[in-house]
Design an enzyme around this catalytic site. Sequence first.
Site, PDB file in Angstrom:
ATOM      1  N   GLU A 119     -24.350 -16.227  29.590  1.00 55.72           N
ATOM      2  CA  GLU A 119     -23.083 -15.593  28.916  1.00 55.72           C
ATOM      3  C   GLU A 119     -22.062 -15.721  30.144  1.00 55.72           C
ATOM      4  O   GLU A 119     -20.879 -15.669  29.837  1.00 55.72           O
ATOM      5  CB  GLU A 119     -23.121 -14.327  28.330  1.00 55.72           C
ATOM      6  N   SER A 505     -51.945  29.654 -16.742  1.00 59.39           N
ATOM      7  CA  SER A 505     -52.396  30.968 -16.238  1.00 59.39           C
ATOM      8  C   SER A 505     -52.195  31.127 -14.902  1.00 59.39           C
ATOM      9  O   SER A 505     -52.551  32.332 -14.188  1.00 59.39           O
ATOM     10  CB  SER A 505     -53.992  30.898 -16.443  1.00 59.39           C
TER      11      SER A 505
END
Length: 869
Positions: A119, A505
């Site tokens: 770069e 229940s």
Amino acid sequence: MVDNTRSGALARPSSSSRTIRSVVPPRRRSFLRRLWLPVFFVLALTAGGLTGIILAYELNSSNAASEVSALATYRPSVITRVYADDGKTVIGEFALERRIPLRYEEIPKNVKDAILAVEDTRFYEHVGIDPIRIAGASYINLTTNRVEGGSTLTQQLARNLFLTREQTFTRKFKEWLVALQIERFYTKNKILEMYVNNIFLGARAYGFEAAAETYFGKKAKELTLDEAALIAGIPKSTTKYNPTLNPEESKERRNLVLDLMARNGFVSQSEADAAKMRPVKVVDTAYYQPPTALTGFGYPVEEIRQYLEEKYTTRVALGGLTVYSTINVEAQRKAQEAIRTGLRQYDRGRGWRSEYDNISTAGNDGTREPTAQELKNFVHLDWYGNDYETDEYVMGIIMAIDGKKNEATARFGGYTATVTAKDMGWSGRQPKTEFTIGDLAQFKIKTVDDDARRLTVDLTQIPKVQAALYSENAKNGEVVAMIGGYDFNTNKFNNATQAYRQTGSAFKPFVYTAAVEWGLSPDSLVSGAPMRRGSWQPHNYDGSTSHGNVPMKTALAKSLNLAAVHLLDTVGIQTGSQMVRRFGITVPMAPYLPSALGATEVPLDEMVSAYSAFPNKGIRMEPHLIRRVTDMDGNILEAFDKTTFKVTSEYVALTMVEMMQGVTSAGGTAPGASSIGHPTAGKTGTVNDHTDVWFVGYTPTYVTGVWMGYPDRKINLGSGMTGGRGALPIWVDYMKEFMKDKPKETFEKAPKMPEDIKELFEQRQREQAEEREALAALYASSRPRGSDNDGGSPNNYDDLPTLFSDQPKLEQITLPPPPSANSGSTSSGDSTPIIKEVKPEAAPPPPPPPASRTPEPAKRRGKKGEEEP
């Protein structure tokens, strides 16, 4: 005499005189020429200085300056990670941009060298714009067919952070300005650090650390030279040089980066050549979008995400939070396995359905087969990582069907399998007629050949019925496991927290707790006399409309419906409703007697939290999934602050534990719970019409609840399907594995009865004695003279209520109507309560007022604590 010569000279100038006059102007021009040069130089300097001043002013006052200066406090989007209770295992991630920041000191040398080589080799020499690089690029562009860029690394950072990628002179000029500003505000090392962390590298990876994890499954510091060079070459084109999309192009770009590193002295040529010989090999997970949660952890991770998003909004996806959860890795995996095993066993008894989703964009109506490209590109979350094990259940896509050979080819990510007639599982179908191309079917893996990338499989089907499991530590409120359904990827609705279902229940322990606090003991007898309210008449599981008086502990262990209804009627509906609220149930108890049988709709997590008060001596801990949350700097944003709720006294809670141990003992409705090898207690529940089955059980430390049913509608699970048959086996399967390595604990014994409850208990004893005497007298008066035991009391008072038994014939038994328009159907003990339809003669009487815990005067008595007229 006149001198003609002089006079002539005066009258007409000589040639020499004319010459002298003609030389004067050139001398003036020479002077002006000498003066112009310094003046021009001064003017140029002045103009240049003014231009510089104006430019500097513009640079300082421009938007670029303010934006670049803000980078000092800029916090890029960072992954939020959720850890298991071990603080090490990542079970979930949230991110808009997958980024893991590195400090400059953490950037490995080979990564720095690769970036600079490809770069910007003069990065440490220019001021953000490199005239030499620009000139060289321009020369190459003009003299060759190549296109060479002149941007510096700083310019690339400026473009990525602040600008677009449009190719215009205006954008390029702005890029120069921003690059100059970045160089003014930050050091070279800081600029390189920002580049390493912010550059986009494809596959949702931002920065080199995230790219290293994505492509190679390792940290940046572990990258080899060739791997670092490959990643450094991606920014030029994140599509063209992506190794998962274009491996050959990516390899060529990697080799170019290695040559540039050798040419610029970062590595030797021999090192570069050796690195170029290595093949490009990325991890299998790079080919798939990473899931937000580890397999099997989708439901708790989604619960955590929703909580964080509500509290921290966008910081969940952008802020890099670290979340330490309470979820135990092994418990969660065992819970998912138990749920899936239980549902598959149930589903197998319901028959084969031959129902498959198809990936065709034309839908599932069979109008068009998917294209070859659609088949190739399809990705399923089950395939993430291509990591398969035997006995694992995974989705596969049908790629081809060979009618002559009667076989189909199924793909599982990077693996394939040939499905023959013997691989069709228990379906009994044939591959050539069962499948269409593009079908998604579930298979069980029999063998795995990693070298050949081949599997052998058996066809299975995904159950339609759902189940949920929620497990909590009663002593600290930590949720150790949460499963909200068969598969989070196919159904994200969380049945553990979002489904409000009738509890059957399983609701009875709240009524019994109110009774114990009201002054009854486990040995107190509960009436089993028949009862009728308008058209509603409760029945027991066996269809009986009455039973003899039984001790409370027996009534709970056997889940007798009549006893529960009588208890709620005795203590008062308001007293029962208040008790339910104290247990942390947010849904108000419906204000009628069927609530004793579980008519109230409650989510599983609230039921488990409520039950946790029993083994924890009446103290309910606030349930929580998160221990603490920190920001990206490690600062604690929140930590769980132990929140407790006093539900009832230690005596009442531990008395209920003793009674509920009867449920899991021989003679109870869930004796199988004791098979886990630890002391257990709990309660089963089955809703009217067998649409929902429950079991909530606990050890001295851990409380686990299981629900099973159809979440979107009420469907009968089958005759005989109860909490003990449907939910309990899943509970046992999970708890047996989860508890096998944990020390065996015992439940504490209930302490001595407190004085206030003792006074109430003595009063209830007197009331019951008076009731018995009254009933005995009635019994004696109703017997013919001369019969056995004439004139005396019955030998067994427990048989007294049977005098009023009104047993229906089987053909009279029907389901009950709802108590009110919006109350829903009622619930039974461990199966459907059988109801006899009778025409109401009058409106149901209002519920009795709640009984006070204050001892009443001796003159007050009555079966329901009511004052005598």
